[in-house]
Design a protein around this motif. Sequence first.
Motif, mmCIF file in Angstrom:
data_model
loop_
_atom_site.group_PDB
_atom_site.id
_atom_site.type_symbol
_atom_site.label_atom_id
_atom_site.label_comp_id
_atom_site.label_asym_id
_atom_site.label_seq_id
_atom_site.Cartn_x
_atom_site.Cartn_y
_atom_site.Cartn_z
ATOM 1 N N GLY A 1 0.781 -1.222 0.000
ATOM 2 C CA GLY A 1 0.000 0.000 0.000
ATOM 3 C C GLY A 1 0.817 1.278 0.000
ATOM 4 N N GLN A 2 2.133 1.179 0.063
ATOM 5 C CA GLN A 2 2.981 2.369 0.050
ATOM 6 C C GLN A 2 3.007 2.971 -1.354
ATOM 7 O OE1 GLN A 2 6.939 1.677 1.461
ATOM 8 N NE2 GLN A 2 7.674 3.740 0.960
ATOM 9 N N ILE A 3 2.805 4.304 -1.433
ATOM 10 C CA ILE A 3 2.744 4.972 -2.724
ATOM 11 C C ILE A 3 4.107 4.917 -3.401
ATOM 12 C CG2 ILE A 3 2.398 7.187 -3.886
ATOM 13 C CD1 ILE A 3 0.313 7.845 -1.784
ATOM 14 N N GLU A 4 4.088 4.526 -4.688
ATOM 15 C CA GLU A 4 5.315 4.383 -5.463
ATOM 16 C C GLU A 4 5.465 5.525 -6.464
ATOM 17 O OE1 GLU A 4 7.307 0.428 -7.317
ATOM 18 O OE2 GLU A 4 5.377 0.986 -8.181
ATOM 19 N N TYR A 5 4.340 5.923 -7.090
ATOM 20 C CA TYR A 5 4.390 6.983 -8.099
ATOM 21 C C TYR A 5 3.022 7.651 -8.166
ATOM 22 C CZ TYR A 5 3.892 9.157 -12.669
ATOM 23 O OH TYR A 5 3.616 10.047 -13.664
ATOM 24 N N VAL A 6 3.002 8.967 -8.368
ATOM 25 C CA VAL A 6 1.770 9.722 -8.624
ATOM 26 C C VAL A 6 2.070 10.727 -9.727
ATOM 27 C CG1 VAL A 6 0.870 9.473 -6.276
ATOM 28 C CG2 VAL A 6 2.291 11.451 -6.838
ATOM 29 N N ASN A 7 1.015 11.094 -10.497
ATOM 30 C CA ASN A 7 1.224 12.099 -11.540
ATOM 31 C C ASN A 7 0.854 13.488 -11.009
ATOM 32 O OD1 ASN A 7 -1.538 11.988 -11.450
ATOM 33 N ND2 ASN A 7 -1.834 11.717 -13.653
ATOM 34 N N ALA A 8 0.987 14.497 -11.872
ATOM 35 C CA ALA A 8 0.818 15.881 -11.427
ATOM 36 C C ALA A 8 -0.597 16.169 -10.931
ATOM 37 C CB ALA A 8 1.177 16.823 -12.582
ATOM 38 N N HIS A 9 -1.611 15.507 -11.503
ATOM 39 C CA HIS A 9 -2.992 15.778 -11.090
ATOM 40 C C HIS A 9 -3.235 15.367 -9.633
ATOM 41 C CE1 HIS A 9 -4.319 16.779 -15.167
ATOM 42 N NE2 HIS A 9 -3.548 15.787 -15.586
ATOM 43 N N TRP A 10 -2.452 14.443 -9.161
ATOM 44 C CA TRP A 10 -2.582 13.966 -7.778
ATOM 45 C C TRP A 10 -2.338 15.112 -6.784
ATOM 46 C CZ3 TRP A 10 -3.565 8.936 -6.019
ATOM 47 C CH2 TRP A 10 -3.305 8.678 -4.682
#
Length: 530
Positions: free
Chosen positions: A173-182
């Motif tokens: 569940g650890q966040i690995e990648y998010v895009n700019a909209h996040w």
Amino acid sequence: MILIVDDRRENILPLQKILELHRFQVDTAESGEEALRKVLTTAYSVIILDVQMPGMDGFEVASAISGFSKARDTSIIFLSAVNTEKKFITRGYTAGGIDYLIKPVDPDILVLKVKTLQKLYEQQQELRATQQSLRHEIDVRKRAQEELATQVDDLQTVLASIPLMAFTVKPDGQIEYVNAHWIRYTGTDTAFPEAHPDDHFLTDWAAALVSGHEFTREVRLKELSTGRYHYHLLRAVPSRKNDSIVRWIGTFTDIHAQKQTAERLEQEVALRTQELVLNNVELERANHELQQFTWVVSHDLKEPLRKIQFLNDLIKDQFLNDNPDAATYLDRSIRASARMTSLINDLLAYAQLSAPESFQPTNLNALLDELLLDFDDSISRQRATISVGPLPILDTIPHRIRQVFQNLIGNALKFARPHVPPVIAIHAELIASKALDGPPMPDGPYCRIIVEDNGIGFNEKFSSRIFVLFQRLHNKSSVEGTGIGLAIAKKNIDKHHGLISAKSQEGEGARFILVLPIKQSEQPVALLTS
């Protein structure tokens, strides 16, 4: 394989026989040059090399062999009967030899040394094969890692370009990648957006991580800049490798506008439904009032008609016996009054068809037996023949279905050919579907009833008109009638959720086809009486 190199054949043979007795494969060479040619084409585990040879001596041959990659694991044993001094022994080891033996050689010692060096050679070959396999595995892994890195880069490029909140998380569940909209909803790349408390998003998301199944749901997310919650559709899919989840790939799609549109549509539908209910109530009330009006009008019209008919009959009987012309005119007036009375009665019957009534199981054979009693006079006068086959028990409104058969039988008797006794046949069969040409089926849910006669018939191109109100295909003067009977039959069949059709040719009779359900699933509602 073992290579023995000696310029004297008598020295080679004893060593060859001893080694072959111990199951070694042995090859021989009688000069240094021959030995070098063989080393270029064949891999040898041990070379037994004589030092004193014409041309190239053993030391020169060994030095040359050490430069061959094919012989890098080959062990060289020098043999010498003359050069026994220390400097020669030292030179032998310097030239690449593993051992230096003085002739005569003890055969057992030689065999033991060869066995040891052979085993060492085999181990070296296995080690080299293992090393080669490891190098290949390392290369494969490196290429896989490079391909995976490329795929991750491509994925992140795609996720960054789409107008959605995209992310990937590790199996825990650890966040690995998010895009700019996040960032618009979180301000950070380490936490999920804030969801509406009533949506219980984090609890459901944690359960999805444990189950490992694709996760889809609607959730309201708080926008940082406005503090307002927007509806989003979350879809998270596990990415697997060797049946193990390596990451989750997900998106939040903004569906707030669609949700608002859907809610407005639901409100519009609810409003229109309410309006339809009210309109339906008004329509039923108006229908009831129209029926009451029809009753009143028909009663008010029939009363003066009865008086006209009575007075016309009285005048004819008492005052016009001696005046034939006046009696003729009065007969025409009496017949016109009778036709108007029949028309009013038929219109009243047609209007009454709108009233809801209950279905009940009906024995059609019993109903027809009773109905045919009403036609006894016409049947006897016209010498008609009526045959009725076995008919099933159907859910009907009995007096309505009686009207249908009454009109069909009445028309068959009315439209008989001159001087030809009417022949009427009624039969039925169960069918599989609600269709005029439905295939027969022993326990089908529908019944097809056929009423056919041998009367004057009609042109089939007018078959769609005969069920329309006031439509007549024959001259009024030739056949009495109001043109309402078949319209009443059609409306009655519609009330039974059935079908009616007609087939005919002029001068060859008519054939009416009825299709009715065995069981009625729709029950009529009670009429409003306000």
